[in-house]
Scaffold this motif. Structure first.
Motif, mmCIF file in Angstrom:
data_model
loop_
_atom_site.group_PDB
_atom_site.id
_atom_site.type_symbol
_atom_site.label_atom_id
_atom_site.label_comp_id
_atom_site.label_asym_id
_atom_site.label_seq_id
_atom_site.Cartn_x
_atom_site.Cartn_y
_atom_site.Cartn_z
ATOM 1 N N ILE A 148 -68.680 -1.131 68.286
ATOM 2 C CA ILE A 148 -67.680 -0.338 67.559
ATOM 3 C C ILE A 148 -67.581 1.037 68.205
ATOM 4 N N ASP A 149 -66.372 1.459 68.515
ATOM 5 C CA ASP A 149 -66.170 2.822 68.974
ATOM 6 C C ASP A 149 -66.239 3.746 67.753
ATOM 7 N N ALA A 150 -66.861 4.911 67.914
ATOM 8 C CA ALA A 150 -67.044 5.879 66.828
ATOM 9 C C ALA A 150 -67.942 5.341 65.717
ATOM 10 N N SER A 151 -68.915 4.512 66.099
ATOM 11 C CA SER A 151 -69.904 4.031 65.128
ATOM 12 C C SER A 151 -70.891 5.143 64.777
ATOM 13 N N VAL A 152 -71.546 4.990 63.654
ATOM 14 C CA VAL A 152 -72.632 5.895 63.264
ATOM 15 C C VAL A 152 -73.759 5.776 64.299
ATOM 16 N N PRO A 153 -74.263 6.877 64.839
ATOM 17 C CA PRO A 153 -75.380 6.802 65.789
ATOM 18 C C PRO A 153 -76.667 6.389 65.083
ATOM 19 N N THR A 154 -77.449 5.584 65.748
ATOM 20 C CA THR A 154 -78.619 5.006 65.082
ATOM 21 C C THR A 154 -79.672 6.048 64.716
ATOM 22 N N LEU A 155 -79.914 7.028 65.593
ATOM 23 C CA LEU A 155 -80.967 7.999 65.292
ATOM 24 C C LEU A 155 -80.636 8.809 64.051
ATOM 25 N N ALA A 156 -79.345 9.013 63.803
ATOM 26 C CA ALA A 156 -78.938 9.817 62.645
ATOM 27 C C ALA A 156 -79.328 9.160 61.334
ATOM 28 N N VAL A 157 -79.395 7.821 61.312
ATOM 29 C CA VAL A 157 -79.706 7.123 60.059
ATOM 30 C C VAL A 157 -81.131 6.586 60.033
ATOM 31 N N LEU A 158 -81.849 6.710 61.145
ATOM 32 C CA LEU A 158 -83.209 6.161 61.185
ATOM 33 C C LEU A 158 -84.098 6.684 60.068
ATOM 34 N N PRO A 159 -84.156 8.000 59.792
ATOM 35 C CA PRO A 159 -85.054 8.457 58.723
ATOM 36 C C PRO A 159 -84.739 7.850 57.366
ATOM 37 N N GLU A 160 -83.455 7.715 57.042
ATOM 38 C CA GLU A 160 -83.101 7.150 55.740
ATOM 39 C C GLU A 160 -83.452 5.664 55.668
ATOM 40 N N ILE A 161 -83.263 4.959 56.771
ATOM 41 C CA ILE A 161 -83.630 3.541 56.774
ATOM 42 C C ILE A 161 -85.138 3.379 56.647
ATOM 43 N N VAL A 162 -85.877 4.218 57.354
ATOM 44 C CA VAL A 162 -87.346 4.174 57.238
ATOM 45 C C VAL A 162 -87.769 4.421 55.796
ATOM 46 N N GLU A 163 -87.096 5.356 55.132
ATOM 47 C CA GLU A 163 -87.418 5.639 53.730
ATOM 48 C C GLU A 163 -87.121 4.430 52.843
ATOM 49 N N ARG A 164 -85.998 3.777 53.084
ATOM 50 C CA ARG A 164 -85.642 2.594 52.287
ATOM 51 C C ARG A 164 -86.641 1.457 52.512
ATOM 52 N N VAL A 165 -87.009 1.245 53.757
ATOM 53 C CA VAL A 165 -87.934 0.148 54.071
ATOM 54 C C VAL A 165 -89.319 0.424 53.498
ATOM 55 N N ASP A 166 -89.718 1.706 53.518
ATOM 56 C CA ASP A 166 -90.944 2.151 52.844
ATOM 57 C C ASP A 166 -92.182 1.388 53.302
ATOM 58 N N GLY A 167 -92.269 1.117 54.599
ATOM 59 C CA GLY A 167 -93.471 0.511 55.142
ATOM 60 C C GLY A 167 -93.652 -0.967 54.876
ATOM 61 N N ARG A 168 -92.687 -1.585 54.222
ATOM 62 C CA ARG A 168 -92.853 -3.007 53.876
ATOM 63 C C ARG A 168 -92.756 -3.916 55.096
ATOM 64 N N VAL A 169 -91.963 -3.546 56.080
ATOM 65 C CA VAL A 169 -91.838 -4.308 57.324
ATOM 66 C C VAL A 169 -91.691 -3.308 58.463
ATOM 67 N N PRO A 170 -91.956 -3.715 59.691
ATOM 68 C CA PRO A 170 -91.766 -2.798 60.822
ATOM 69 C C PRO A 170 -90.288 -2.477 61.037
ATOM 70 N N VAL A 171 -90.051 -1.288 61.558
ATOM 71 C CA VAL A 171 -88.695 -0.848 61.894
ATOM 72 C C VAL A 171 -88.628 -0.656 63.405
#
Length: 434
Positions: free
Chosen positions: A336-359
């Motif tokens: 996708i052109d103009a997609s959300v960059p992955t690093l920008a959302v990594l902290p929030e995804i890590v918070e959601r996953v909360d250590g239950r599985v590897p990211v």
């Protein structure tokens, strides 16, 4: 010799790499591949055909997602912390129940025969020599069984979810039988992205039979091809040019596992054309939903990692659905052109996953400092993509090995200069947001 589970394999790699380069320089020797990321890409451009470079280096649309992936790293700075004893540094980490020498993976890249004749075999051997797990692409240039025999290192298998469930099941059975440790299901390629560089050249490697070795070696796919060939009418007429002949020869050569003949016999057979057309029909399905993913549990007992997660809600749903890992990726900006960059959302995804599985994290990683930033923001593992393909194009297996070594070396040095001795110590307080 592979060292996939030796936790000491990458210790001190930064000091060793620098020492090896500078000592060799005394006699005039230089690295096989450029160390600087931009110089590496430019050297690869010279080594590759225009079509190959466009396919490997290109992104979707105007390339804004690729730019955004890189710009996201520029928003973070590493705190230097001197006067700490960092003489013994440990890059090892735990992933999928095993201690790995480092937190680096090699991401799945297809059609590596465009970069070098040994393609995935060379990549797998280089990865195994450094103890870095290699995620073998569904679009590899060699069958997974041949890659397993060549390397003996840690491997995962990437699956593009086909429109044929029988084919999906067969591919996963083969992955498990060939010794893969996990399955990486890529979710974001249910439609092929609008890849402008490839479109400008009117070039898609699969239409020449490239990158479909996992399919032509699969008994289910072979049967689909034979059925198609039996039902097909006369071949459509095409304008004969030198490029038409080259494409025909390529298709005949790549379809040999199905035709059972050499190039000459393949040129007389309808099977090579049927193989390409069958692949284009079954490669992916835009009808894939969360409910379909449950079938994978019936097809394999391997851990399943879902790749192509960018939205935090999708990360939560993946964990709730029983995924064994979440892979944060926008396909290197290729979908996708103009997609959300992955690093920008990594902290929030890590918070959601909360250590239950590897990211797992990818997209935009060019060196060890990038890997450090992603790890500090919570990634368990960091996957490297285009740089190792560039190394492959320039110097084959040795080029891949040097690129991966350089990333590990910079990560090791960044770890020490930031005052840390272990990957497990890194957290967001090692960074400053600009």
């Amino acid at each position: 010799m592979s060292v996939p589970d030796d936790p000491a394999a990458a210790r001190g790699i930064g000091r060793r790499a620098q020492s090896d380069i500078y000592r060799a320089g005394i006699s005039g020797a230089r690295p096989a591949v450029p160390v600087h990321p931009e110089a590496l890409e430019q050297a690869a451009r010279k080594a590759l055909s225009a079509e190959a470079f466009a396919y490997i280096a290109g992104g979707a649309g105007a390339g804004r997602t690729m730019d955004a992936n890189r710009a996201a790293f520029d928003r973070w700075q590493v705190w230097p912390r001197p006067l700490r004893d960092v003489s013994d540094r440990d890059l090892s980490t735990s992933f999928l129940g095993k201690t790995r020498p480092s937190p680096l993976l090699l991401a799945p890249l297809g059609v590596m025969e465009m970069a070098h004749p040994e393609a995935d075999l060379a990549v797998a051997r280089a990865a195994a020599s450094l103890g870095v797990p290699y995620v073998l692409s569904n679009q590899a240039s060699f069958p997974m069984e041949q890659v397993a025999e060549a390397s003996g290192g840690a491997r995962l298998f990437q699956l593009y979810w086909s429109s044929s469930d029988e084919l999906n099941a067969s591919l996963l059975r083969r992955a498990e039988a060939s010794g893969c440790e996990a399955v990486v299901v890529t979710l974001d390629t249910h439609l092929l992205g609008w890849r402008t560089r490839d479109l400008d050249l009117a070039y898609l490697p699969f239409t020449r039979g490239l990158g479909i070795a996992q399919y032509t070696s699969d008994p289910v796919f072979q049967q689909l091809v034979r059925e198609r060939a039996r039902q097909a009418g006369p071949a459509p007429s095409v304008r004969m040019t030198p490029k038409t002949v080259i494409a025909g020869v390529s298709m005949a050569r790549k379809a040999a596992p199905i035709t059972g003949t050499g190039v000459r016999g393949g040129l007389r057979s309808p099977l090579p054309r049927a193989a390409v057309e069958t692949f284009l029909d079954v490669f992916s399905t835009p009808a894939l939903t969360w409910a379909d993913l449950a079938k994978a549990r019936e097809w394999t007992s391997l851990p399943i990692i879902l790749k192509g997660i960018v939205h935090p809600d999708d990360a939560s749903r993946a964990v709730d659905a029983g995924a064994d890992g979440v892979w944060v990726s926008n396909h290197g900006g290729r979908q996708i052109d103009a997609s959300v960059p992955t690093l920008a959302v990594l902290p929030e995804i890590v918070e959601r996953v909360d250590g239950r599985v590897p990211v797992v994290f990818d997209s935009g990683v060019r060196g060890g400092a990038d890997a450090f930033i992603a790890l500090a923001l919570g990634a368990t593992m960091v996957a490297l993509g285009r740089p190792y393909a560039y190394g492959l194009a320039i110097a084959g297996e040795a080029g891949v090995r040097e690129v991966v070594r350089n990333v590990l070396a910079e990560l090791d040095i960044t770890l020490g200069l930031s005052g840390h001795t272990s990957i497990r110590e890194i957290a967001s307080d090692a960074l400053r947001r600009t």
